[in-house]
Design a protein around this motif. Structure first.
Motif, PDB file in Angstrom:
ATOM      1  N   ALA A  64      -6.329  10.874   5.218  1.00 23.61           N
ATOM      2  CA  ALA A  64      -5.403   9.792   4.892  1.00 23.61           C
ATOM      3  C   ALA A  64      -6.081   8.795   3.960  1.00 23.61           C
ATOM      4  O   ALA A  64      -7.257   8.453   4.144  1.00 23.61           O
ATOM      5  N   LEU A  65      -5.338   8.330   2.957  1.00 25.64           N
ATOM      6  CA  LEU A  65      -5.870   7.347   2.028  1.00 25.64           C
ATOM      7  C   LEU A  65      -4.727   6.453   1.562  1.00 25.64           C
ATOM      8  O   LEU A  65      -3.661   6.936   1.161  1.00 25.64           O
ATOM      9  N   GLY A  66      -4.954   5.139   1.645  1.00 25.66           N
ATOM     10  CA  GLY A  66      -3.963   4.163   1.214  1.00 25.66           C
ATOM     11  C   GLY A  66      -4.343   3.578  -0.135  1.00 25.66           C
ATOM     12  O   GLY A  66      -5.495   3.186  -0.362  1.00 25.66           O
ATOM     13  N   PHE A  67      -3.381   3.496  -1.032  1.00 22.38           N
ATOM     14  CA  PHE A  67      -3.613   2.999  -2.385  1.00 22.38           C
ATOM     15  C   PHE A  67      -2.982   1.618  -2.529  1.00 22.38           C
ATOM     16  O   PHE A  67      -1.758   1.490  -2.664  1.00 22.38           O
ATOM     17  N   PRO A  68      -3.796   0.551  -2.497  1.00 18.92           N
ATOM     18  CA  PRO A  68      -3.250  -0.803  -2.644  1.00 18.92           C
ATOM     19  C   PRO A  68      -2.731  -1.025  -4.070  1.00 18.92           C
ATOM     20  O   PRO A  68      -3.415  -0.705  -5.050  1.00 18.92           O
ATOM     21  N   LEU A  69      -1.553  -1.578  -4.183  1.00 18.12           N
ATOM     22  CA  LEU A  69      -0.940  -1.801  -5.486  1.00 18.12           C
ATOM     23  C   LEU A  69      -1.833  -2.607  -6.427  1.00 18.12           C
ATOM     24  O   LEU A  69      -1.997  -2.228  -7.597  1.00 18.12           O
ATOM     25  N   PRO A  70      -2.469  -3.717  -6.002  1.00 19.10           N
ATOM     26  CA  PRO A  70      -3.317  -4.470  -6.943  1.00 19.10           C
ATOM     27  C   PRO A  70      -4.491  -3.651  -7.477  1.00 19.10           C
ATOM     28  O   PRO A  70      -4.906  -3.841  -8.625  1.00 19.10           O
ATOM     29  N   ARG A  71      -5.048  -2.757  -6.670  1.00 15.79           N
ATOM     30  CA  ARG A  71      -6.179  -1.948  -7.133  1.00 15.79           C
ATOM     31  C   ARG A  71      -5.715  -0.909  -8.150  1.00 15.79           C
ATOM     32  O   ARG A  71      -6.447  -0.599  -9.098  1.00 15.79           O
ATOM     33  N   VAL A  72      -4.530  -0.356  -7.950  1.00 17.30           N
ATOM     34  CA  VAL A  72      -3.998   0.588  -8.929  1.00 17.30           C
ATOM     35  C   VAL A  72      -3.708  -0.132 -10.238  1.00 17.30           C
ATOM     36  O   VAL A  72      -3.993   0.370 -11.334  1.00 17.30           O
ATOM     37  N   GLU A  73      -3.164  -1.339 -10.149  1.00 22.77           N
ATOM     38  CA  GLU A  73      -2.903  -2.135 -11.352  1.00 22.77           C
ATOM     39  C   GLU A  73      -4.197  -2.439 -12.090  1.00 22.77           C
ATOM     40  O   GLU A  73      -4.272  -2.330 -13.326  1.00 22.77           O
ATOM     41  N   ALA A  74      -5.252  -2.802 -11.333  1.00 21.90           N
ATOM     42  CA  ALA A  74      -6.540  -3.136 -11.952  1.00 21.90           C
ATOM     43  C   ALA A  74      -7.196  -1.914 -12.586  1.00 21.90           C
ATOM     44  O   ALA A  74      -8.026  -2.059 -13.499  1.00 21.90           O
ATOM     45  N   ALA A  75      -6.833  -0.725 -12.144  1.00 26.27           N
ATOM     46  CA  ALA A  75      -7.395   0.506 -12.703  1.00 26.27           C
ATOM     47  C   ALA A  75      -6.625   0.989 -13.923  1.00 26.27           C
ATOM     48  O   ALA A  75      -6.826   2.127 -14.361  1.00 26.27           O
ATOM     49  N   GLY A  76      -5.762   0.144 -14.463  1.00 28.15           N
ATOM     50  CA  GLY A  76      -4.987   0.514 -15.639  1.00 28.15           C
ATOM     51  C   GLY A  76      -3.594   1.024 -15.326  1.00 28.15           C
ATOM     52  O   GLY A  76      -2.901   1.551 -16.196  1.00 28.15           O
ATOM     53  N   GLY A  77      -3.202   0.894 -14.045  1.00 32.77           N
ATOM     54  CA  GLY A  77      -1.858   1.291 -13.668  1.00 32.77           C
ATOM     55  C   GLY A  77      -1.711   2.732 -13.250  1.00 32.77           C
ATOM     56  O   GLY A  77      -0.615   3.166 -12.885  1.00 32.77           O
ATOM     57  N   VAL A  78      -2.806   3.502 -13.298  1.00 32.79           N
ATOM     58  CA  VAL A  78      -2.719   4.906 -12.910  1.00 32.79           C
ATOM     59  C   VAL A  78      -4.026   5.345 -12.266  1.00 32.79           C
ATOM     60  O   VAL A  78      -5.119   4.996 -12.733  1.00 32.79           O
ATOM     61  N   VAL A  79      -3.919   6.089 -11.158  1.00 29.13           N
ATOM     62  CA  VAL A  79      -5.077   6.592 -10.430  1.00 29.13           C
ATOM     63  C   VAL A  79      -4.855   8.062 -10.124  1.00 29.13           C
ATOM     64  O   VAL A  79      -3.792   8.456  -9.627  1.00 29.13           O
ATOM     65  N   ALA A  80      -5.836   8.888 -10.425  1.00 27.70           N
ATOM     66  CA  ALA A  80      -5.827  10.297 -10.030  1.00 27.70           C
ATOM     67  C   ALA A  80      -6.774  10.453  -8.849  1.00 27.70           C
ATOM     68  O   ALA A  80      -7.906   9.970  -8.877  1.00 27.70           O
ATOM     69  N   ALA A  81      -6.309  11.094  -7.788  1.00 30.28           N
ATOM     70  CA  ALA A  81      -7.131  11.240  -6.586  1.00 30.28           C
ATOM     71  C   ALA A  81      -6.738  12.518  -5.865  1.00 30.28           C
ATOM     72  O   ALA A  81      -5.633  13.038  -6.034  1.00 30.28           O
ATOM     73  N   ILE A  91      -1.101   8.434  -8.935  1.00 33.65           N
ATOM     74  CA  ILE A  91      -0.411   7.245  -8.414  1.00 33.65           C
ATOM     75  C   ILE A  91      -0.206   6.280  -9.562  1.00 33.65           C
ATOM     76  O   ILE A  91      -1.158   5.933 -10.280  1.00 33.65           O
ATOM     77  N   PHE A  92       1.028   5.839  -9.733  1.00 28.85           N
ATOM     78  CA  PHE A  92       1.374   4.918 -10.807  1.00 28.85           C
ATOM     79  C   PHE A  92       1.804   3.567 -10.233  1.00 28.85           C
ATOM     80  O   PHE A  92       2.544   3.512  -9.240  1.00 28.85           O
ATOM     81  N   SER A  93       1.343   2.475 -10.865  1.00 27.96           N
ATOM     82  CA  SER A  93       1.960   1.175 -10.617  1.00 27.96           C
ATOM     83  C   SER A  93       2.956   0.961 -11.750  1.00 27.96           C
ATOM     84  O   SER A  93       2.590   0.654 -12.883  1.00 27.96           O
ATOM     85  N   ALA A  94       4.208   1.195 -11.436  1.00 25.43           N
ATOM     86  CA  ALA A  94       5.288   1.109 -12.416  1.00 25.43           C
ATOM     87  C   ALA A  94       6.567   0.779 -11.658  1.00 25.43           C
ATOM     88  O   ALA A  94       7.068   1.626 -10.912  1.00 25.43           O
ATOM     89  N   VAL A 135       0.849  -1.187   0.000  1.00 21.92           N
ATOM     90  CA  VAL A 135       0.000   0.000   0.000  1.00 21.92           C
ATOM     91  C   VAL A 135       0.884   1.236   0.000  1.00 21.92           C
ATOM     92  O   VAL A 135       1.925   1.272   0.678  1.00 21.92           O
ATOM     93  N   LEU A 136       0.483   2.253  -0.748  1.00 25.68           N
ATOM     94  CA  LEU A 136       1.138   3.550  -0.686  1.00 25.68           C
ATOM     95  C   LEU A 136       0.198   4.493   0.052  1.00 25.68           C
ATOM     96  O   LEU A 136      -0.908   4.775  -0.416  1.00 25.68           O
ATOM     97  N   GLY A 137       0.622   4.950   1.223  1.00 27.52           N
ATOM     98  CA  GLY A 137      -0.223   5.784   2.064  1.00 27.52           C
ATOM     99  C   GLY A 137       0.086   7.260   1.895  1.00 27.52           C
ATOM    100  O   GLY A 137       1.240   7.679   2.006  1.00 27.52           O
ATOM    101  N   LEU A 138      -0.958   8.031   1.642  1.00 19.84           N
ATOM    102  CA  LEU A 138      -0.824   9.475   1.450  1.00 19.84           C
ATOM    103  C   LEU A 138      -1.678  10.186   2.490  1.00 19.84           C
ATOM    104  O   LEU A 138      -2.853   9.866   2.660  1.00 19.84           O
ATOM    105  N   GLU A 139      -1.084  11.170   3.171  1.00 22.21           N
ATOM    106  CA  GLU A 139      -1.793  11.956   4.177  1.00 22.21           C
ATOM    107  C   GLU A 139      -1.640  13.431   3.855  1.00 22.21           C
ATOM    108  O   GLU A 139      -0.543  13.888   3.527  1.00 22.21           O
TER     109      GLU A 139
END
Length: 284
Positions: A188-205, A214-217, A179-183
């Protein structure tokens, strides 16, 4: 782990060394930092060593809180929870350390992008993690003392010792999901790597007042989002604003660079211990 100060060369702290030492007190030109790593929590965080007007130096207390490393500062002997940066006992109880921008990169990627970067040399010495008992033994950095822990299902100190005493009451995430945690601004919000990957590898939040991408790369990385709409192109590359961007480095083909955000990289169980079970990003 890589820290890029505003002035001076990038600095790399190999995880294979941090497995045994867990904390590095360093002093780049920008100011004193503590590079911290808890193997049990997979928790990598770089903190400023300044609290108010004081500069602290940190050591390993030998204690755990929620199976997370408890640090102490040598000036006041206050104890600090590594994953949260909160002072949990002692003179400075209630204070919090400031998280600094850092990321986990491969050695190959670090050398490619930072050919003049500085690299921590093997500190040597002894560590309890080098042996099966409680006594420190000479360190062999090639031993991989936590490899079996990372591979097994259980989590926490008991799992590291072969047990399974901790329970995990959710089936949407594994306890050792990265998880990548951002505060930001009290949120606070944690971004789980598998969910970012499932979203196409990139999430804007947006977290608090911070607009993030957030990039899964080559792992998971977070940068300030200047308002671009990123789409995955190929491998570790994403396209936005008419050019390609490398998701792990935040650098574009035309030389622009995104600003890396201060984040915590850790396992899901550690983020949940610190923030509760509802502070995980979900693609809705």
């Amino acid at each position: 782990m890589v820290f890029q100060p505003d002035t001076g060369s990038a600095r790399a702290y190999p995880i294979r060394y941090l497995h045994y030492h867990e904390i590095v007190n360093d002093a780049p030109d920008d100011g004193p930092i503590a590079v911290t790593w808890c193997p049990l929590c997979g928790s990598a965080v770089v903190y400023s060593r300044r609290v108010d007007d004081d500069m602290l130096e940190f050591g390993v207390s030998g204690k755990l809180a929620d199976d997370d490393l408890v640090m102490y500062d040598r000036e006041t002997e206050t104890e600090w929870k590594q994953s949260s940066g909160e002072a949990i006992a002692g003179e400075l109880r209630g204070e919090s350390l400031t998280v600094l921008p850092a990321g986990l990169l491969s050695w190959e990627r670090f050398r490619e992008h930072h050919p003049d970067g500085l690299v921590l040399q093997p500190p040597g010495g002894k560590s309890e993690a080098s042996g099966s008992g409680d006594d420190p033994e000479p360190i062999d950095y090639d031993d991989g003392s936590y490899r079996s822990y990372f591979e097994r299902d259980g989590f926490g100190l008991d799992a590291h010792r072969g047990g399974d005493s901790r329970e995990w009451h959710r089936d949407d995430l594994d306890p050792k999901t990265v998880v990548l945690g951002l505060e930001s601004d009290g949120e606070a919000l944690g971004f789980p790597l598998p969910r970012v990957e499932a979203a196409g590898g990139v999430v804007a939040a947006t977290v608090g007042e911070t607009r993030a991408v957030i990039f899964s790369a080559e792992g998971i990385h977070a940068f300030e989002n200047p308002g671009f709409e990123f789409e995955h192109e190929d491998g570790s590359y994403f396209r936005a604003n008419g050019t390609r961007w490398h998701g792990a480095r935040g650098v574009s083909d035309d030389g622009r660079e995104l600003t890396r955000l201060p984040v915590r990289r850790l396992f899901a169980f550690a983020w949940q211990d610190d923030h509760g079970d509802d502070r995980f990003w979900i693609d809705e």
